[in-house]
Scaffold this active site. Sequence first.
Site, PDB file in Angstrom:
ATOM      1  N   PHE A 143     -15.575  -4.773   0.940  1.00 62.06           N
ATOM      2  CA  PHE A 143     -14.678  -4.546  -0.206  1.00 62.06           C
ATOM      3  C   PHE A 143     -13.240  -4.628   0.284  1.00 62.06           C
ATOM      4  O   PHE A 143     -12.797  -3.823   1.099  1.00 62.06           O
ATOM      5  CB  PHE A 143     -14.912  -3.198  -0.901  1.00 62.06           C
ATOM      6  N   ASP A 228      -9.069  -4.260   8.065  1.00 63.80           N
ATOM      7  CA  ASP A 228      -8.678  -3.628   6.809  1.00 63.80           C
ATOM      8  C   ASP A 228      -8.904  -2.128   6.961  1.00 63.80           C
ATOM      9  O   ASP A 228     -10.028  -1.635   6.825  1.00 63.80           O
ATOM     10  CB  ASP A 228      -9.510  -4.211   5.664  1.00 63.80           C
ATOM     11  N   LYS A 257      -3.215   2.702   0.416  1.00 60.08           N
ATOM     12  CA  LYS A 257      -3.661   4.011  -0.056  1.00 60.08           C
ATOM     13  C   LYS A 257      -2.782   5.172   0.440  1.00 60.08           C
ATOM     14  O   LYS A 257      -1.741   5.419  -0.119  1.00 60.08           O
ATOM     15  CB  LYS A 257      -5.127   4.219   0.322  1.00 60.08           C
TER      16      LYS A 257
HETATM   17  C1  LIG Z   1     -11.090  -1.259   2.407  1.00 57.66           C
HETATM   18  C2  LIG Z   1     -10.306  -1.551   1.172  1.00 57.66           C
HETATM   19  N1  LIG Z   1      -9.551  -2.651   1.107  1.00 57.66           N
HETATM   20  C3  LIG Z   1      -8.814  -2.943   0.032  1.00 57.66           C
HETATM   21  C4  LIG Z   1      -8.812  -2.142  -1.086  1.00 57.66           C
HETATM   22  C5  LIG Z   1      -8.011  -2.520  -2.278  1.00 57.66           C
HETATM   23  O1  LIG Z   1      -6.927  -1.682  -2.455  1.00 57.66           O
HETATM   24  P1  LIG Z   1      -6.159  -1.627  -3.880  1.00 57.66           P
HETATM   25  O2  LIG Z   1      -7.122  -1.031  -4.865  1.00 57.66           O
HETATM   26  O3  LIG Z   1      -4.967  -0.759  -3.623  1.00 57.66           O
HETATM   27  O4  LIG Z   1      -5.795  -3.024  -4.225  1.00 57.66           O
HETATM   28  C6  LIG Z   1      -9.592  -0.972  -1.065  1.00 57.66           C
HETATM   29  C7  LIG Z   1      -9.657  -0.090  -2.251  1.00 57.66           C
HETATM   30  O5  LIG Z   1     -10.601   0.643  -2.474  1.00 57.66           O
HETATM   31  C8  LIG Z   1     -10.367  -0.675   0.086  1.00 57.66           C
HETATM   32  O6  LIG Z   1     -11.128   0.423   0.144  1.00 57.66           O
END
Ligand SMILES: Cc1ncc(COP(=O)(O)O)c(C=O)c1O
Length: 401
Positions: A143, A228, A257
């Site tokens: 994700f 990530d 976040k």
């Molecule tokens: C690992 C990871 N990458 C990217 C994102 C995407 O972030 P955003 O919702 O701020 O676009 C999330 C959101 O849950 C995430 O957990």
Amino acid sequence: MELSKTAALISETEMYSARNYNPLPVVISQGEGSWVWDADGQKYLDMLSAYSALNHGHRHPKIVAALKEQADALTLTSRAFHNDKIGPFLRKLCQMAGYAKALPMNTGAEGVETAIKAARKWGLLHKRVPENQGEIIVCANNFHGRTTTIISFSSEEQYRYGFGPYTPGFRIIPFGDGKALEEAITENTVGFLVEPIQGEGGVIVPPEGYLREVRAITREHNVLLILDEIQTGLGRTGKLFAYEYEDARPDILILGKALGGGVYPVSAVLADDAVMGVFTPGDHGSTFGGNPLGAAVAARALEVIEEEGLVEQAFALGQYFTKRLAELNSPAVKEIRGKGLLIGVEIKEEYGVARVYCEKLMELGILCKETRKQVIRFAPPLVIARDEIDWAIERIAQVLT
Ligand SMILES: Cc1ncc(COP(=O)(O)O)c(C=O)c1O
């Protein structure tokens, strides 16, 4: 009959909101530390922390003070001009994370998009991969966000269905399998994008040694390791960054976040000069990225992590919470996994789906959310106290045993 405030507010939201979410039926109107209150005054312990965006807890006083102070001075300039907060913020971020440069954005998905662009252009300029041929390897069950490019390499059918045509240039391999990475690399591979722990994918912790292994493989093949850490970073797993467990410092680190201290959307991509140097004026940007309000908040959020020992707190309380959960010996639980205060409790299928358990916990005053069908994710603010975990365990015990 008169509706409760909660019912009336949910009904209004459902009337006007697109149906892209299915929230638990609670309407939060106040928050402080690890606690929130609903529109009817009911109190709950927040054990989701906005998917780790609230690592500092709700309305951390030092961060809210920074927000207010900055709001009284300057909020937005765009990057057409310099502002006096972006420099101090990026310096703090680069020094804490140990990188030469950072590029600020707003949301996690924008951070991931930024990393993809950096890796592709690095491939063209430094690896001499022919134009438009650069490939990025990703993992099944990933994700990374919701943009059209990012969902193009999701393995979740629902995230993709109906949203094509998809962006090419990605290859999906199994998560946790170093050999699969080695086999998937070609001369056109520019990057390997991976989460140290798959959060949305069900709190999936890869086998021990995996990150160390992929660090070695990517280095050997001149492929950028892109981590990530939007969900795992900034203390959540009991280290400042989850990669520290295996010394797997990536070439590109993506944060989001909690970088915004729970009050403002701030994300960033970090890298050293060879990679970040691919961007020249006009290549990439964002109207709000690096704005003084976000920069002031994020700088303070980083300081608070250090000042209040949130990383050490997440490590110690994560061990404590996991131990207390295991001691419940619940017949419904298949597995408890995670690191620090990112904990997944997988429910056996014959005991029903995780959503039902989350609804029961809500009735007892604990807010958490299922991820995938069978997993309850517990990810409280890192400022949570041990006796608040004890309070939660009493209630979790009622639901799980
Ligand atoms: C690992 C990871 N990458 C990217 C994102 C995407 O972030 P955003 O919702 O701020 O676009 C999330 C959101 O849950 C995430 O957990």
